[in-house]
Write a protein that holds these residues in place. Structure first.
Motif, PDB file in Angstrom:
ATOM      1  N   GLN A 132     -11.826  12.925  -1.906  1.00 53.67           N
ATOM      2  CA  GLN A 132     -10.841  11.853  -1.956  1.00 53.67           C
ATOM      3  C   GLN A 132      -9.654  12.271  -2.814  1.00 53.67           C
ATOM      4  OE1 GLN A 132     -11.145   9.107  -0.141  1.00 53.67           O
ATOM      5  NE2 GLN A 132     -13.025  10.033   0.637  1.00 53.67           N
ATOM      6  N   PRO A 133      -8.441  11.818  -2.464  1.00 49.23           N
ATOM      7  CA  PRO A 133      -7.293  12.098  -3.316  1.00 49.23           C
ATOM      8  C   PRO A 133      -7.522  11.529  -4.709  1.00 49.23           C
ATOM      9  CG  PRO A 133      -6.613  11.205  -1.183  1.00 49.23           C
ATOM     10  CD  PRO A 133      -8.101  11.059  -1.265  1.00 49.23           C
ATOM     11  N   MET A 134      -7.079  12.267  -5.710  1.00 49.29           N
ATOM     12  CA  MET A 134      -7.323  11.857  -7.085  1.00 49.29           C
ATOM     13  C   MET A 134      -6.748  10.483  -7.384  1.00 49.29           C
ATOM     14  SD  MET A 134      -9.134  14.070  -8.672  1.00 49.29           S
ATOM     15  CE  MET A 134      -8.794  13.688 -10.392  1.00 49.29           C
ATOM     16  N   ALA A 135      -5.586  10.172  -6.797  1.00 47.81           N
ATOM     17  CA  ALA A 135      -4.925   8.907  -7.119  1.00 47.81           C
ATOM     18  C   ALA A 135      -5.680   7.704  -6.599  1.00 47.81           C
ATOM     19  CB  ALA A 135      -3.505   8.889  -6.536  1.00 47.81           C
ATOM     20  N   ALA A 136      -6.525   7.910  -5.590  1.00 45.73           N
ATOM     21  CA  ALA A 136      -7.173   6.764  -4.962  1.00 45.73           C
ATOM     22  C   ALA A 136      -8.096   6.035  -5.904  1.00 45.73           C
ATOM     23  CB  ALA A 136      -7.968   7.238  -3.742  1.00 45.73           C
ATOM     24  N   ALA A 137      -8.717   6.731  -6.839  1.00 45.20           N
ATOM     25  CA  ALA A 137      -9.693   6.099  -7.719  1.00 45.20           C
ATOM     26  C   ALA A 137      -9.051   5.207  -8.752  1.00 45.20           C
ATOM     27  CB  ALA A 137     -10.525   7.173  -8.410  1.00 45.20           C
ATOM     28  N   THR A 138      -7.780   5.448  -9.045  1.00 41.31           N
ATOM     29  CA  THR A 138      -7.141   4.714 -10.134  1.00 41.31           C
ATOM     30  C   THR A 138      -5.978   3.852  -9.685  1.00 41.31           C
ATOM     31  OG1 THR A 138      -5.726   6.619 -10.571  1.00 41.31           O
ATOM     32  CG2 THR A 138      -7.781   6.490 -11.812  1.00 41.31           C
ATOM     33  N   ALA A 139      -5.598   3.931  -8.421  1.00 42.14           N
ATOM     34  CA  ALA A 139      -4.384   3.234  -7.985  1.00 42.14           C
ATOM     35  C   ALA A 139      -4.474   1.747  -8.202  1.00 42.14           C
ATOM     36  CB  ALA A 139      -4.111   3.530  -6.497  1.00 42.14           C
ATOM     37  N   ALA A 140      -5.627   1.138  -7.880  1.00 41.85           N
ATOM     38  CA  ALA A 140      -5.725  -0.316  -7.996  1.00 41.85           C
ATOM     39  C   ALA A 140      -5.767  -0.760  -9.438  1.00 41.85           C
ATOM     40  CB  ALA A 140      -6.982  -0.796  -7.275  1.00 41.85           C
ATOM     41  N   ALA A 141      -6.248   0.129 -10.324  1.00 43.30           N
ATOM     42  CA  ALA A 141      -6.384  -0.260 -11.714  1.00 43.30           C
ATOM     43  C   ALA A 141      -5.076  -0.171 -12.470  1.00 43.30           C
ATOM     44  CB  ALA A 141      -7.422   0.634 -12.400  1.00 43.30           C
ATOM     45  N   VAL A 158      -8.609  -1.301  -0.466  1.00 42.76           N
ATOM     46  CA  VAL A 158      -8.412   0.034   0.094  1.00 42.76           C
ATOM     47  C   VAL A 158      -9.045   1.101  -0.788  1.00 42.76           C
ATOM     48  CG1 VAL A 158      -6.681   1.764   0.699  1.00 42.76           C
ATOM     49  CG2 VAL A 158      -6.349  -0.620   1.367  1.00 42.76           C
ATOM     50  N   THR A 159      -8.827   1.032  -2.096  1.00 42.58           N
ATOM     51  CA  THR A 159      -9.366   2.072  -2.973  1.00 42.58           C
ATOM     52  C   THR A 159     -10.895   2.054  -2.976  1.00 42.58           C
ATOM     53  OG1 THR A 159      -9.064   0.598  -4.884  1.00 42.58           O
ATOM     54  CG2 THR A 159      -7.347   2.208  -4.464  1.00 42.58           C
ATOM     55  N   GLN A 160     -11.497   0.866  -2.898  1.00 45.29           N
ATOM     56  CA  GLN A 160     -12.951   0.817  -2.818  1.00 45.29           C
ATOM     57  C   GLN A 160     -13.449   1.375  -1.481  1.00 45.29           C
ATOM     58  OE1 GLN A 160     -15.200  -2.524  -4.140  1.00 45.29           O
ATOM     59  NE2 GLN A 160     -13.677  -3.156  -5.636  1.00 45.29           N
ATOM     60  N   ALA A 161     -12.690   1.125  -0.408  1.00 45.72           N
ATOM     61  CA  ALA A 161     -13.067   1.698   0.888  1.00 45.72           C
ATOM     62  C   ALA A 161     -12.990   3.225   0.837  1.00 45.72           C
ATOM     63  CB  ALA A 161     -12.165   1.153   1.986  1.00 45.72           C
ATOM     64  N   LEU A 162     -11.949   3.763   0.208  1.00 42.06           N
ATOM     65  CA  LEU A 162     -11.813   5.207   0.109  1.00 42.06           C
ATOM     66  C   LEU A 162     -12.954   5.805  -0.707  1.00 42.06           C
ATOM     67  CD1 LEU A 162      -7.993   5.767  -0.474  1.00 42.06           C
ATOM     68  CD2 LEU A 162      -9.262   5.554   1.665  1.00 42.06           C
ATOM     69  N   ALA A 163     -13.364   5.096  -1.740  1.00 42.55           N
ATOM     70  CA  ALA A 163     -14.447   5.598  -2.579  1.00 42.55           C
ATOM     71  C   ALA A 163     -15.764   5.675  -1.812  1.00 42.55           C
ATOM     72  CB  ALA A 163     -14.615   4.706  -3.807  1.00 42.55           C
ATOM     73  N   ARG A 164     -15.897   4.870  -0.770  1.00 37.42           N
ATOM     74  CA  ARG A 164     -17.132   4.857   0.037  1.00 37.42           C
ATOM     75  C   ARG A 164     -17.055   5.818   1.220  1.00 37.42           C
ATOM     76  NH1 ARG A 164     -20.110  -0.321  -0.207  1.00 37.42           N
ATOM     77  NH2 ARG A 164     -20.562  -0.025   1.996  1.00 37.42           N
ATOM     78  N   THR A 165     -15.876   6.406   1.440  1.00 36.35           N
ATOM     79  CA  THR A 165     -15.697   7.292   2.585  1.00 36.35           C
ATOM     80  C   THR A 165     -16.214   8.683   2.252  1.00 36.35           C
ATOM     81  OG1 THR A 165     -13.718   6.069   3.269  1.00 36.35           O
ATOM     82  CG2 THR A 165     -14.005   8.276   4.178  1.00 36.35           C
ATOM     83  N   LEU A 217       0.805  -1.226   0.000  1.00 38.95           N
ATOM     84  CA  LEU A 217       0.000   0.000   0.000  1.00 38.95           C
ATOM     85  C   LEU A 217       0.835   1.272   0.000  1.00 38.95           C
ATOM     86  CD1 LEU A 217      -2.778  -0.991   2.581  1.00 38.95           C
ATOM     87  CD2 LEU A 217      -2.721  -1.371   0.108  1.00 38.95           C
ATOM     88  N   GLU A 218       2.154   1.161  -0.138  1.00 38.92           N
ATOM     89  CA  GLU A 218       3.002   2.336   0.035  1.00 38.92           C
ATOM     90  C   GLU A 218       2.768   3.418  -1.018  1.00 38.92           C
ATOM     91  OE1 GLU A 218       7.060   1.160  -0.014  1.00 38.92           O
ATOM     92  OE2 GLU A 218       6.990   0.281  -2.019  1.00 38.92           O
ATOM     93  N   ASP A 219       2.236   3.050  -2.184  1.00 40.81           N
ATOM     94  CA  ASP A 219       1.994   4.056  -3.221  1.00 40.81           C
ATOM     95  C   ASP A 219       0.579   4.621  -3.203  1.00 40.81           C
ATOM     96  OD1 ASP A 219       4.594   3.863  -4.215  1.00 40.81           O
ATOM     97  OD2 ASP A 219       4.071   2.196  -5.545  1.00 40.81           O
ATOM     98  N   LEU A 220      -0.253   4.159  -2.288  1.00 41.03           N
ATOM     99  CA  LEU A 220      -1.613   4.671  -2.214  1.00 41.03           C
ATOM    100  C   LEU A 220      -1.663   5.917  -1.314  1.00 41.03           C
ATOM    101  CD1 LEU A 220      -3.919   1.534  -1.941  1.00 41.03           C
ATOM    102  CD2 LEU A 220      -3.132   2.745  -3.959  1.00 41.03           C
ATOM    103  N   PRO A 221      -2.604   6.813  -1.575  1.00 37.37           N
ATOM    104  CA  PRO A 221      -2.690   8.074  -0.817  1.00 37.37           C
ATOM    105  C   PRO A 221      -3.388   7.878   0.523  1.00 37.37           C
ATOM    106  CG  PRO A 221      -4.406   8.024  -2.464  1.00 37.37           C
ATOM    107  CD  PRO A 221      -3.604   6.767  -2.669  1.00 37.37           C
TER     108      PRO A 221
END
Length: 257
Positions: free
Chosen positions: A132-141, A121-128, A26-30
């Motif tokens: 949200q940080p812009m990178a969170a929506a695309t990091a997993a993809a 994590v990115t799906q959890a952030l999307a539900r928070t 997870l080190e590259d996620l916001p």
């Protein structure tokens, strides 16, 4: 209390190697990742500020993950808006039945892949709620680049790199280096638990080793740890005494290679 600048994610696992794996994954996620080894510390982290996601192991010394989840259900103010996820090498029908009613949002089987953790994590952030940080929506993809050749690794290791580490050999190597250092301590802990006939401790430690070895793609090592785990669960002292030397020798050879 001032909220954290980045969404906070809490990971609870008594296995230092798995905590390191989650940190690398997870080190590259916001996010602000907070790791701890027990339920008591997890609750302290929840008191310090809002948490978007709490991921917990189930089998831990002291309070189990089940007990941690139940305590959060009983104390909504402490939980806040945190989504709850579990990851465990022991997910089965019985375990899942015990999780019913504990409002678990996501279940992850160990060994879990980097991409599965990122997606969680990115799906959890999307539900928070809230920005949200812009990178969170695309990091997993985003595909993870393989930063070095896997030619130096064996077939089983290359399979783990591909399936669990998103093809990133450097990430695998960093986890392996940490795991090998941790195995030295794990062997000492297991030897002491066996000497003291502390079968719950033997069971927990073998269970943790099973997950770390599976994450490394080490099927023979995983099988040895599983044999010790099962023997300790059954309180079969003779089987424990038979299983431990083989596992100990296997871990020792890994550190010498």
């Amino acid at each position: 209390m001032k909220p954290a600048s980045r969404p906070r994610v809490v990971c609870v696992d008594d296995d230092a190697s798995i905590r390191r794996f989650v940190g690398l994954a997870l080190e590259d996620l916001p996010v602000e990742l907070l790791t701890c080894a027990d339920a008591t510390t997890a609750r302290e982290l929840l008191r310090q500020g809002p948490v978007a996601l709490l991921i917990t192991d189930l089998m831990m010394p002291g309070e189990s993950g089940f007990e941690l989840l139940a305590s959060l259900m009983a104390d909504p103010a402490l939980r806040g808006g945190a989504l709850l996820a579990v990851f465990s090498a022991g997910l089965n029908a019985t375990t899942r039945a015990r999780l019913e009613g504990l409002d678990v949002w996501r279940e992850l089987d160990k060994p879990v892949s980097v991409l599965a953790l990122e997606d969680c994590v990115t799906q959890a952030l999307a539900r928070t709620p809230g920005p949200q940080p812009m990178a969170a929506a695309t990091a997993a993809a985003a595909p993870t680049a393989a930063s070095e050749s896997t030619a130096a690794f064996g077939d089983a290791e290359r399979h783990a790199i591909r399936e669990l580490f998103g093809g990133d050999a450097d990430l695998y190597g960093a986890f392996r280096d940490h795991a090998l250092q941790q195995f030295v301590l794990d062997r000492q802990t297991l030897a002491a638990a066996l000497q003291a006939a502390d079968w719950p401790a033997v069971h927990r430690q073998a269970h943790s080793l099973k997950g770390a070895l599976a994450t490394l793609g080490d099927a023979p090592g995983r099988a040895l740890a599983l044999a010790l785990e099962n023997a300790a669960a059954a309180l079969d002292i003779a089987a424990c005494q038979q299983a431990w030397p083989a596992l100990d020798q296997h871990l020792s050879r890994m550190n010498r290679s």
